[in-house]
Write an enzyme that holds these catalytic residues in place. Structure first.
Site, short mmCIF file in Angstrom:
data_model
loop_
_atom_site.label_atom_id
_atom_site.label_comp_id
_atom_site.label_asym_id
_atom_site.label_seq_id
_atom_site.Cartn_x
_atom_site.Cartn_y
_atom_site.Cartn_z
N ASP A 144 -66.65 7.82 -32.30
CA ASP A 144 -66.88 6.37 -32.28
C ASP A 144 -66.35 5.70 -33.54
O ASP A 144 -66.41 6.27 -34.64
CB ASP A 144 -68.39 6.13 -32.17
CG ASP A 144 -68.75 4.67 -32.08
OD1 ASP A 144 -68.33 4.00 -31.12
OD2 ASP A 144 -69.44 4.18 -33.00
N GLU A 198 -61.89 6.72 -30.53
CA GLU A 198 -61.97 5.30 -30.23
C GLU A 198 -61.37 4.59 -31.44
O GLU A 198 -62.06 4.31 -32.43
CB GLU A 198 -63.42 4.85 -30.02
CG GLU A 198 -63.51 3.40 -29.54
CD GLU A 198 -64.69 2.62 -30.11
OE1 GLU A 198 -64.93 1.51 -29.62
OE2 GLU A 198 -65.34 3.12 -31.03
#
Length: 727
Positions: A396, A449
């Site tokens: 993330d 990401e």
């Protein structure tokens, strides 16, 4: 006892309590010293001998037994009498360190790839006695004590010893076993105290409670066949379609084991190759969806035990479904019982406030330049993949790690040593994490990401690019540009789409710069963005038709696919972590066959044809796997392209994003295919479409078109995507 030792033990600032407490040969015999607050009397038990110790006050008891100094200190136990009970127990201070020198060496070097086996709480048998070894890294602490249910949360009698210059504190506590609650009581440099959960705890209390639990796994895995074959083909050359799941809300109220009875069957029925679990690691606030982690080594206790979570992963594997997991090494919350200023000073976070405070989320960023912190995170990535058989980590917020000026105004960040904005420590950390994980865990995949144009996210770490950096070493990267552009295009009324045609074609300009995943994730269906179907223009029929056509375009586009739960059946409402997907929409009494079940049936067929068609995934990362047929038909809102497998066998994908039927629409095709057969049509009646289909094979005509030697004429249904393969 020396007055200084006595004072430091009472204040919790003694760095080596084992040199004072326990049994020690002295002139005249063996001296016994015990610290047991609230005890009325303490007796040393040696075989048949009972010797009551003298009460020295403040909980200290001592005595000199005339034992031979030439012999080793004999085995003994303590009999401790309180006002209402008598307890016979082992003395923690008669034991040697239960943590080896090699472990300490690796920790000091920041290279302990199985750090969770050294630090934390470990039930074990040590010197023939059962108990638990506690170990924690707290280099700035003046002292550390263990407090828990076993000592009524008073750590005075359980000070830990400092093991050299590593900053590690250790204590073996006899008689403490699995399921015991505990925390570390840390004396800060200023003398104040703080109670902290264990950073390496492998199990926690159910939030909002915050204690750690002593844990040992007893799970027996049944996924050997899955693990043996998952490394047969790298992820970027394999079919990979992902169903993103927020476990607490997929079916609210279900535990890990209950989810294991429903989730694998559902995902297998729809044909997804993988699930991606939003963060599973323990987090205090459910509304963060797991993205503000306090227990990096513990699956959230909201849904069960760590072994229960293993059962869920195992069940998915035995159903033939891979398990990806969101991993959050970019930041952590400021809770005063967790990692923030853990031992009284910045430890896991950067000591520079401009580097430690995350400007967007009110959290703290890790200090990637500190070898022990880097080790904590690298080992954590390994931990989830080795201990829980996770098949891949979606990392993330990578962009927030890579740039020193991320979301920071001028003057609120400092350049790196070369004057640049790149966070060199974070780059080195990500490279080490990826290299370590791929070396240790065959078949694993890491997914970034990363929302910028950073060069080489999915390039090997030893290959330098134009920027001079080696690749970050990820296996795949989320294509945020494709997601943004394509959703922007779809949000326009068809009459206006011709002015935005490039938003659907631009992705092919950079499609082979990285190995991509096309993500329609939870981020796109929350915070007022609306669900996927609600982004589409027109009436309800047109919205669903757009939704289906878009999914058909997405599944045919180069890259892997990711779809968030609820979007597979065109849920109209935004996702809510409290409510979860609107499963009632699939109930026949609401007319769901045409509306929502039809979309779900399409997703099932998309996945089935996708997996059976190597042209759609085998050359995802090679330009030879894609060719435009027509990419400039802006006036028609039509896109057509060919996908090719390794043997050159094609699939033709055609999307018509206008609400009109286009008869006899001519498209150029290769001349070596005798006929084309429609294998998928998002306008089929069973999906809720108008039923304009090509039921018979379509034969090419020798008329050249679109620069190709042959052409076919198709009837393009309104707001639809067609897939055709050689008949």
């Amino acid at each position: 006892m020396d007055a200084g030792d006595r004072q430091r033990l009472l204040e919790g600032t003694h760095h080596d309590p084992h040199t004072v407490l326990g049994a020690h040969p002295v002139p005249g015999g063996v001296a016994f010293r015990v610290l047991r607050p609230y005890a009325r009397a303490v007796t040393v038990v040696l075989d048949e001998v009972r010797a009551e110790l003298h009460d020295d006050g403040d909980g200290f008891f001592s005595g000199l037994l005339p034992l031979s100094r030439e012999e080793p200190v004999p085995l003994y136990r303590l009999r401790v009498a309180y006002d209402d009970a008598v307890q016979e127990t082992e003395d923690p201070y008669r034991f040697l360190p239960a943590l080896g020198d090699f472990d300490l060496h690796l920790i000091g070097e920041g290279r302990h790839e199985q750090l969770w086996r050294a630090l934390g709480a470990h039930p074990m048998t040590h010197q023939g006695v059962s108990g638990t070894r506690f170990a924690v890294w707290a280099p700035n602490a003046r002292g550390v004590r263990v407090a828990g249910g076993f000592n009524f949360w008073d750590g005075t009698a359980f000070p830990m010893r400092s093991l050299g210059g590593t900053g590690v504190w250790e204590l073996f506590v006899p008689g403490v076993g699995e399921g015991e609650l505990y925390k570390f009581e840390i004396t800060r440099p200023d003398g104040s105290k703080t109670m902290r959960a264990d950073p390496l705890a492998r199990r926690t209390e159910v939030p909002p409670a915050t204690s750690s639990l002593v844990h040992a796994s007893h799970y027996e895995w049944g996924d050997d066949a899955w693990l043996a074959r998952r490394a047969e083909r790298p992820a970027h050359e394999a079919p990979l379609s992902v169903y993103e799941v927020h476990l607490p809300s997929w079916r609210p109220g279900l535990s890990y084991r209950q989810l294991a009875e429903e989730l694998p069957a559902y995902v297998k029925d729809l044909g997804f190759t993988h699930v991606e679990l939003m963060p599973v690691a323990e987090h205090p606030f459910g509304g963060s969806w797991g993205y503000q982690v306090t227990g990096f080594y513990a699956p959230t206790a909201r849904l069960g035990t760590p072994d229960d979570f293993k059962y869920l992963v195992d069940s998915l594997h035995r159903a033939g479904i891979g398990v990806l997991m969101d991993w959050v090494p970019a930041h952590f919350p400021r809770d005063d019982w967790a990692l923030a200023e853990f031992d009284g000073r910045p430890l896991y976070e950067h000591e520079d406030p401009l580097r430690s405070a995350h400007p967007d989320w009110g959290t703290l960023e890790f200090d990637y330049g500190r070898r022990e912190v880097r080790n904590f995170l690298v080992a954590n990535a390994v931990y989830w993949c080795e201990e829980f058989h996770i098949d891949g980590l979606r990392v993330d917020a990578v962009a927030s790690m890579l740039y020193l000026d991320y979301s920071r105004e001028p003057g609120r960040w400092r350049p790196n040593e070369h004057g640049g904005r790149e966070n060199l420590d974070a780059v080195a950390f990500l490279q080490e994490m990826n290299a370590t994980l791929y070396r240790r865990v065959p078949g694993v995949v890491t997914i970034a990401e990363e929302s910028t144009a950073w060069d080489g996210v999915t390039r090997a770490t030893h290959h330098k690019g134009p920027s001079g950096f080696g690749g970050l070493g990820f296996g795949l990267k989320w294509n945020m540009g494709w997601m943004h552009d394509s959703l922007q295009y779809m949000s326009h009324e068809p009459v206006h789409r011709k002015y935005h045609h490039h938003e659907m074609t631009f992705s092919m300009v950079y499609a082979y710069s990285e190995n991509y995943v096309l993500p329609i994730s939870h981020d796109e269906v929350v915070h007022g963005k609306g669900s996927l179907v609600s982004k589409m223009p027109g009436d309800w029929w047109q919205q669903r038709a757009n939704h289906r056509a878009y999914l058909g375009f997405m599944w045919a586009h180069p890259g892997k696919q990711l779809l968030f739960m609820g979007q597979e059946f065109a849920q109209g409402a935004e996702w809510s972590e409290a409510r979860g997907p609107d499963w009632w929409l699939l109930d026949p009494q609401y007319g769901a066959e045409a509306d929502h079940r039809g979309v779900r049936d399409l997703v099932r067929d998309l996945n089935a044809v996708y997996r059976d068609t190597p042209a759609l995934w085998q050359r995802d990362t090679h330009p030879s796997g894609f060719a435009w047929v027509v990419g400039d038909a802006a006036e028609d809102n039509v896109f057509a392209f060919l996908r090719f497998d390794a043997e050159g066998i094609p699939l033709l994908a055609v999307s018509n994003f206008s609400p009109v039927v286009r008869d006899d629409y001519r498209l150029g095709v290769p001349d070596d295919v005798p006929a084309w057969h429609e294998v998928l049509n998002t306008d089929a009646a069973r999906y809720g479409g108008s039923g304009v289909t090509q039921p018979h094979p379509v034969k090419p005509e020798p008329q050249g078109w679109h620069g190709r030697p042959a052409s076919i004429r198709l009837t393009l249904p309104p707001l639809s995507t067609l897939w055709l393969r050689p008949a």
